[in-house]
Structures are given as C-alpha cells and as structure tokens.
Write a protein that holds these residues in place. Structure first.
Motif, mmCIF file in Angstrom:
data_model
loop_
_atom_site.group_PDB
_atom_site.id
_atom_site.type_symbol
_atom_site.label_atom_id
_atom_site.label_comp_id
_atom_site.label_asym_id
_atom_site.label_seq_id
_atom_site.Cartn_x
_atom_site.Cartn_y
_atom_site.Cartn_z
ATOM 1 N N THR A 1 12.601 18.781 16.640
ATOM 2 C CA THR A 1 11.739 18.993 17.810
ATOM 3 C C THR A 1 10.585 17.987 17.800
ATOM 4 O O THR A 1 10.223 17.436 18.829
ATOM 5 C CB THR A 1 11.180 20.424 17.854
ATOM 6 O OG1 THR A 1 10.446 20.674 16.646
ATOM 7 C CG2 THR A 1 12.312 21.444 17.993
ATOM 8 N N HIS A 2 10.017 17.765 16.623
ATOM 9 C CA HIS A 2 8.984 16.760 16.431
ATOM 10 C C HIS A 2 8.791 16.585 14.928
ATOM 11 O O HIS A 2 9.397 17.301 14.135
ATOM 12 C CB HIS A 2 7.680 17.103 17.158
ATOM 13 C CG HIS A 2 7.021 18.396 16.760
ATOM 14 N ND1 HIS A 2 7.669 19.617 16.782
ATOM 15 C CD2 HIS A 2 5.758 18.658 16.323
ATOM 16 C CE1 HIS A 2 6.831 20.571 16.389
ATOM 17 N NE2 HIS A 2 5.660 20.017 16.084
ATOM 18 N N LEU A 3 7.962 15.638 14.523
ATOM 19 C CA LEU A 3 7.915 15.241 13.119
ATOM 20 C C LEU A 3 6.754 15.864 12.343
ATOM 21 O O LEU A 3 6.397 15.384 11.277
ATOM 22 C CB LEU A 3 7.888 13.709 13.015
ATOM 23 C CG LEU A 3 9.140 13.020 13.603
ATOM 24 C CD1 LEU A 3 8.972 11.497 13.611
ATOM 25 C CD2 LEU A 3 10.402 13.409 12.842
ATOM 26 N N HIS A 4 6.161 16.947 12.854
ATOM 27 C CA HIS A 4 5.176 17.680 12.056
ATOM 28 C C HIS A 4 5.853 18.231 10.794
ATOM 29 O O HIS A 4 7.037 18.565 10.814
ATOM 30 C CB HIS A 4 4.576 18.837 12.867
ATOM 31 C CG HIS A 4 3.492 18.405 13.816
ATOM 32 N ND1 HIS A 4 2.980 19.231 14.791
ATOM 33 C CD2 HIS A 4 2.826 17.225 13.930
ATOM 34 C CE1 HIS A 4 2.031 18.582 15.458
ATOM 35 N NE2 HIS A 4 1.918 17.359 14.966
ATOM 36 N N PHE A 5 5.066 18.355 9.717
ATOM 37 C CA PHE A 5 5.673 18.632 8.402
ATOM 38 C C PHE A 5 6.420 19.956 8.317
ATOM 39 O O PHE A 5 7.315 20.104 7.498
ATOM 40 C CB PHE A 5 4.637 18.513 7.280
ATOM 41 C CG PHE A 5 3.454 19.454 7.353
ATOM 42 C CD1 PHE A 5 3.600 20.825 7.200
ATOM 43 C CD2 PHE A 5 2.165 18.943 7.552
ATOM 44 C CE1 PHE A 5 2.511 21.680 7.267
ATOM 45 C CE2 PHE A 5 1.064 19.795 7.617
ATOM 46 C CZ PHE A 5 1.236 21.171 7.474
ATOM 47 N N ASP A 6 6.041 20.919 9.166
ATOM 48 C CA ASP A 6 6.737 22.215 9.101
ATOM 49 C C ASP A 6 8.024 22.221 9.941
ATOM 50 O O ASP A 6 8.709 23.232 10.026
ATOM 51 C CB ASP A 6 5.805 23.357 9.527
ATOM 52 C CG ASP A 6 5.096 23.094 10.844
ATOM 53 O OD1 ASP A 6 4.778 21.924 11.143
ATOM 54 O OD2 ASP A 6 4.869 24.051 11.596
ATOM 55 N N HIS A 7 8.343 21.095 10.523
ATOM 56 C CA HIS A 7 9.566 20.973 11.335
ATOM 57 C C HIS A 7 10.560 19.983 10.741
ATOM 58 O O HIS A 7 11.755 20.083 10.985
ATOM 59 C CB HIS A 7 9.203 20.570 12.773
ATOM 60 C CG HIS A 7 8.369 21.614 13.450
ATOM 61 N ND1 HIS A 7 8.885 22.526 14.337
ATOM 62 C CD2 HIS A 7 7.055 21.933 13.304
ATOM 63 C CE1 HIS A 7 7.927 23.358 14.723
ATOM 64 N NE2 HIS A 7 6.806 23.016 14.110
ATOM 65 N N THR A 8 10.054 19.024 9.956
ATOM 66 C CA THR A 8 10.958 18.012 9.392
ATOM 67 C C THR A 8 10.806 17.855 7.880
ATOM 68 O O THR A 8 11.364 16.930 7.291
ATOM 69 C CB THR A 8 10.765 16.648 10.109
ATOM 70 O OG1 THR A 8 11.796 15.759 9.702
ATOM 71 C CG2 THR A 8 9.405 16.038 9.806
ATOM 72 N N GLY B 1 2.067 18.679 25.432
ATOM 73 C CA GLY B 1 0.767 19.290 25.188
ATOM 74 C C GLY B 1 0.436 19.419 23.708
ATOM 75 O O GLY B 1 -0.667 19.117 23.276
ATOM 76 N N HIS B 2 1.415 19.851 22.913
ATOM 77 C CA HIS B 2 1.187 20.094 21.485
ATOM 78 C C HIS B 2 0.977 18.778 20.738
ATOM 79 O O HIS B 2 0.023 18.607 19.992
ATOM 80 C CB HIS B 2 2.379 20.864 20.925
ATOM 81 C CG HIS B 2 2.345 21.080 19.457
ATOM 82 N ND1 HIS B 2 1.359 21.799 18.833
ATOM 83 C CD2 HIS B 2 3.186 20.662 18.469
ATOM 84 C CE1 HIS B 2 1.594 21.809 17.529
ATOM 85 N NE2 HIS B 2 2.686 21.129 17.276
ATOM 86 N N THR B 3 1.913 17.867 20.914
ATOM 87 C CA THR B 3 1.765 16.507 20.406
ATOM 88 C C THR B 3 2.411 15.615 21.460
ATOM 89 O O THR B 3 2.649 16.079 22.567
ATOM 90 C CB THR B 3 2.425 16.367 19.019
ATOM 91 O OG1 THR B 3 2.246 15.030 18.541
ATOM 92 C CG2 THR B 3 3.916 16.688 19.059
ATOM 93 N N ALA C 1 10.076 26.041 19.389
ATOM 94 C CA ALA C 1 9.233 25.260 18.474
ATOM 95 C C ALA C 1 7.762 25.624 18.712
ATOM 96 O O ALA C 1 7.422 26.805 18.798
ATOM 97 C CB ALA C 1 9.495 23.769 18.615
ATOM 98 N N ASP C 2 6.892 24.655 18.877
ATOM 99 C CA ASP C 2 5.462 24.955 18.889
ATOM 100 C C ASP C 2 4.875 25.223 20.266
ATOM 101 O O ASP C 2 3.664 25.381 20.396
ATOM 102 C CB ASP C 2 4.685 23.832 18.187
ATOM 103 C CG ASP C 2 4.832 23.927 16.675
ATOM 104 O OD1 ASP C 2 5.256 25.000 16.194
ATOM 105 O OD2 ASP C 2 4.530 22.942 15.981
ATOM 106 N N ILE C 3 5.729 25.324 21.305
ATOM 107 C CA ILE C 3 5.144 25.757 22.584
ATOM 108 C C ILE C 3 4.961 27.276 22.570
ATOM 109 O O ILE C 3 4.143 27.816 23.308
ATOM 110 C CB ILE C 3 5.964 25.290 23.800
ATOM 111 C CG1 ILE C 3 5.068 25.289 25.029
ATOM 112 C CG2 ILE C 3 7.213 26.133 24.002
ATOM 113 C CD1 ILE C 3 5.570 24.491 26.186
#
Ligand SMILES: [Zn+2]
Length: 283
Positions: A107-114, A190-192, A211-213
């Motif tokens: 979904t994106h490359l934030h550490f809790d996702h990748t 919006g989130h990143t 994900a983070d929405i």
C-alpha cells in the motif's frame, strides 16, 4: 471468502503500538479512548493484518507488516510482539513458503506496511519473497526516498531499497487502474503521497483493503484522522468519497491495524457513519 477467481486468507503478522494521540490527531483523548484503550505509555494496541489472495497461478500478499529487523530499543518503543502471530508462520500455516509468493502489493512504504518485505539472512539483507514482484506507486517510491523531516522516521530504506536494486520492485504509474479483473487500485494522498488501497470485487462482493485511511474501527468518524497524515483535509475528502460508496454498496472494509476487528461494514446515519457489522475474522 472468495472474490472472483481468488480465495482470500487473513494473514496475521503481529502486534505493535503507537502513541494514541498521534494516531487520533486533533481528537481529544476522552473521545478516542472510548474505542481504543491507551496503555501506561499512552500507546494504543495495533495489529498488522495482511491479506493473501490465492488462485491456480498466483499467490498475492498485500502488505508485509513490521518484519524482523528491529533492535531491542525499537521493539520496546513500538511494543512489537510477534509471539502469537508472525508473517512467515502465518503463511506456513496455510502451507505457503516465501518462495511461493508471486506478488506483493504494498500500500505504501511506511515501516509497518513493508517491514516484512526484506529479511536479514546471515547479516545480509535480502528480499523476503525472492520470486515475487513487489508493487508500489511511483509517487510513493519517490516520496519514500525524499521524505521530509516530519515523516522520514516512517520510511526505513532497508525495507525497500534492495527490492529495487534486485529488480523486484514494480513501480506503478498513476494511470494504472487495475492489476487484475478483481483488483482495482484506489490512490489516496492524504496520509502520505501515493498510498494505494486495493478494492477487490466481483459481481456480489466488494472488499477494500483500507491500510491507513482507516487504521481501526475507532477511526471511522470522518474527522478521526491520524496526526501522522501529511494532508488531513485531503484525507477528509478521500474518506467522504470512500465511506459513501462503502455504505451504499455494502463493502467489507478490511482493517489492517485493528486488533479486534478484521472487517467492518458501515452505514450512514444522522449521527454520521457508524459500524453496522463487525467481524473478528475474515468471513
Ligand atoms: Zn502509513
């Protein structure tokens, strides 16, 4: 659950915790603690819940959790706990080895996702899924490498650089709308920059990997937007569009970070959007 030619499996990859205030932005603590209890360090418990899509030819994993590359201090700060559930174990429970995964949708490359996308083997950094193509939005990959002082702590290069170096990273342009008949991309900013949500659909079922929405069910009120979001008013617009569709079309909203609820369905009421149905496991 099946959607089109895919069978879906919930993949639990561990627990962690983040500051409750940061997770709820401008919302006062007496309100957010009604749904998300804070520990003695003001952190709320979160999960990393991933999704596996299986058909005859593909095994597609959505997001990879926190991974294993954490030192003692960070494990304590983020309360990382993978004793009950861990990515590789959860896959093996279904008879799936890392080599079997054909695609990893990030979904994106934030550490809790990748975080689980790469592993340390004999002190050498390697892709965790050596035969997979990893997909990320071009805009997010660019941002991850040039993030700002405000958000650079969320992007750890060990979690994605090697994927690009080894030619496994497929960088998606903004004009790609579908990855398959059943898998549509919803781009949100919006989130990143360049977060991609995955809308899985067939003629009878819709499921959005939020994900983070929408990290937890407690974040459902439109204004309950994490303080981490770079553009909260963009998040608000994105939520309005998605919540409306989800309520009208009876979507499952798959929650990556909610320790209690795997999925919810929502309804629009005079008091705003409310949870209409909740599922602790993927139905
Ligand atoms: Zn994030």
């Amino acid at each position: 659950m099946t959607i089109g030619k895919y069978t879906l499996h919930q993949i639990d990859s561990g627990f962690f915790a983040l500051d409750g205030g940061a997770m709820f932005g401008i919302i006062p603590k007496p309100l957010w603690t009604k749904t998300n209890i804070a520990d003695d360090r003001n952190r709320i418990k979160l999960t990393t819940r991933n999704l596996l899509l299986v058909n005859d030819s593909r095994k597609i994993l959505i997001d990879t959790g926190m991974g294993q590359k954490w030192d003692k201090k960070s494990k304590d700060i983020y309360a990382i706990d993978q004793t009950e559930s861990e990515l590789t174990n959860s896959l093996q429970f279904l008879g799936i080895e890392p080599e079997d995964i054909t695609d990893v949708l990030l979904t994106h490359l934030h550490f809790d996702h990748t975080g689980g996308s790469t592993v340390l083997r004999n002190n050498k950094l390697e892709p965790a899924f050596p035969n997979a193509s990893y997909y990320v939005q071009e805009q997010n990959f660019e941002w991850a490498q040039h993030s700002t002082e405000r958000d650079k702590g969320s992007y750890i290069k060990e979690n994605f650089e090697i994927l690009a170096k080894e030619g496994l990273l497929k960088v998606l342009k903004g004009n790609v709308e579908k990855l398959d008949e059943e898998i549509s991309i919803v781009r949100v900013n919006g989130h990143t920059r360049g977060q991609q949500l995955f809308h899985l659909h067939d003629s009878s079922t819709n499921l959005l990997y939020c994900a983070d929405i929408l990290p937890t069910a407690g974040h459902l009120p439109l204004q309950y937007i994490p303080g981490y979001d770079l553009q909260p008013l963009i998040t608000l617009q994105e939520r309005k569009l998605l919540w409306k569709k989800a309520a009208e079309e009876d979507w499952f909203l798959f929650l990556e970070h909610d320790p209690e609820n795997c999925c919810i369905k929502i309804e629009s009421t005079e008091d705003g959007y409310l949870v209409a149905e909740q599922y602790d496991r993927l139905p």
